[in-house]
Scaffold this motif. Structure first.
Motif, PDB file in Angstrom:
ATOM      1  N   ASP A  40       0.810  -1.213   0.000  1.00  0.00           N
ATOM      2  CA  ASP A  40       0.000   0.000   0.000  1.00  0.00           C
ATOM      3  C   ASP A  40       0.845   1.266   0.000  1.00  0.00           C
ATOM      4  O   ASP A  40       0.423   2.291   0.509  1.00  0.00           O
ATOM      5  N   GLY A  41       2.026   1.194  -0.547  1.00  0.00           N
ATOM      6  CA  GLY A  41       2.856   2.391  -0.636  1.00  0.00           C
ATOM      7  C   GLY A  41       4.323   2.045  -0.492  1.00  0.00           C
ATOM      8  O   GLY A  41       4.699   0.944  -0.112  1.00  0.00           O
ATOM      9  N   VAL A  42       5.138   3.042  -0.783  1.00  0.00           N
ATOM     10  CA  VAL A  42       6.584   2.875  -0.729  1.00  0.00           C
ATOM     11  C   VAL A  42       7.015   2.551   0.699  1.00  0.00           C
ATOM     12  O   VAL A  42       6.528   3.154   1.657  1.00  0.00           O
ATOM     13  N   ASP A  43       7.921   1.600   0.827  1.00  0.00           N
ATOM     14  CA  ASP A  43       8.510   1.190   2.112  1.00  0.00           C
ATOM     15  C   ASP A  43       7.499   0.609   3.100  1.00  0.00           C
ATOM     16  O   ASP A  43       7.803   0.515   4.282  1.00  0.00           O
ATOM     17  N   LYS A  44       6.319   0.241   2.631  1.00  0.00           N
ATOM     18  CA  LYS A  44       5.356  -0.424   3.503  1.00  0.00           C
ATOM     19  C   LYS A  44       5.483  -1.929   3.290  1.00  0.00           C
ATOM     20  O   LYS A  44       5.724  -2.387   2.172  1.00  0.00           O
ATOM     21  N   CYS A  77       0.761  -6.992  -5.391  1.00  0.00           N
ATOM     22  CA  CYS A  77      -0.288  -6.087  -5.832  1.00  0.00           C
ATOM     23  C   CYS A  77       0.001  -4.712  -5.226  1.00  0.00           C
ATOM     24  O   CYS A  77      -0.088  -4.530  -4.019  1.00  0.00           O
ATOM     25  N   PHE A  78       0.386  -3.777  -6.052  1.00  0.00           N
ATOM     26  CA  PHE A  78       0.716  -2.422  -5.614  1.00  0.00           C
ATOM     27  C   PHE A  78      -0.561  -1.580  -5.708  1.00  0.00           C
ATOM     28  O   PHE A  78      -1.030  -1.285  -6.802  1.00  0.00           O
ATOM     29  N   LEU A  79      -1.097  -1.207  -4.558  1.00  0.00           N
ATOM     30  CA  LEU A  79      -2.378  -0.514  -4.535  1.00  0.00           C
ATOM     31  C   LEU A  79      -2.292   0.857  -5.189  1.00  0.00           C
ATOM     32  O   LEU A  79      -1.357   1.623  -4.957  1.00  0.00           O
ATOM     33  N   ALA A  80      -3.286   1.144  -6.001  1.00  0.00           N
ATOM     34  CA  ALA A  80      -3.413   2.451  -6.636  1.00  0.00           C
ATOM     35  C   ALA A  80      -4.441   3.268  -5.859  1.00  0.00           C
ATOM     36  O   ALA A  80      -5.399   2.718  -5.305  1.00  0.00           O
ATOM     37  N   HIS A  81      -4.220   4.545  -5.810  1.00  0.00           N
ATOM     38  CA  HIS A  81      -5.144   5.452  -5.118  1.00  0.00           C
ATOM     39  C   HIS A  81      -5.611   6.509  -6.110  1.00  0.00           C
ATOM     40  O   HIS A  81      -4.845   6.964  -6.965  1.00  0.00           O
ATOM     41  N   GLU A  82      -6.854   6.914  -5.962  1.00  0.00           N
ATOM     42  CA  GLU A  82      -7.436   7.875  -6.893  1.00  0.00           C
ATOM     43  C   GLU A  82      -6.863   9.269  -6.662  1.00  0.00           C
ATOM     44  O   GLU A  82      -6.785   9.749  -5.529  1.00  0.00           O
TER      45      GLU A  82
END
Length: 182
Positions: A40-44, A77-82
């Motif tokens: 859910d984001g970089v370095d997570k 799965c790299f989450l995308a955010h609107e």
């Protein structure tokens, strides 16, 4: 030789062919195991999930092997955010360490996903889970194959019983074959 004897031989040959085909299918079947991790984001840290919407988010698949050489797949799965303009963007870190956001198919995001996948280590828990799931699926294939084989053998046995009863109920066929043996 009677018609029944010839049919019995054909049924026996077909039974042997069915047994061989089932054995080949059972032993050559390759179970498919996949683990999906959501980031859910970089370095997570990656989090195990059951499902990923690949059409919305960025995804990267990696082939892995157990210590005994069986293969399975890991999908990140790299989450995308609107974004404010309605586009779905994935957070990434470039080679220089700068953080940005872009669409999942962009070169920057694809490179980040590749680098992240290369750095993701196989954990002992993942390895153990993969081996258990591969063993479970292999047992399932063997049970299914055994049931199929038994069903085929039962079909041929019932077929021969029915044909035998039918031929025994037809006196003309029974009498015709008995005259040839004298």
């Amino acid at each position: 030789m009677t018609i029944f004897d010839g049919m019995r031989r054909v049924a026996a040959v077909l039974s042997v062919i069915a047994l061989n085909a089932a054995a080949v299918v059972i032993w050559s079947e390759k179970p498919f195991v996949e683990f999906i991790y959501e980031i859910d984001g970089v370095d997570k840290p990656p989090v195990f999930v059951e499902f990923c919407e690949f059409n919305v988010h960025g995804a990267r698949s990696l082939g892995r092997e157990t210590d005994d050489g069986r293969t399975y797949r890991v999908t990140l799965c790299f989450l995308a955010h609107e974004s404010t303009d309605g586009r779905m963007l994935v957070e990434y870190k470039n080679a220089d360490g700068l953080i940005g956001r872009n669409i999942p198919r962009s070169d920057e995001v694809q490179q980040y996903m590749r680098r992240t996948g290369e750095l993701l280590d196989q954990t002992p828990a993942e390895l153990l889970a993969a081996k258990k799931e591969l063993d479970k699926q292999r047992r399932s294939y063997r049970v299914t194959g055994a049931i199929f084989t038994l069903a085929v053998l039962l079909f041929f046995w019932l077929f021969m019983q029915i044909v035998g009863v039918m031929l025994n109920s037809m006196p003309a066929l029974r009498n015709n074959n008995s005259g040839e043996n004298k």
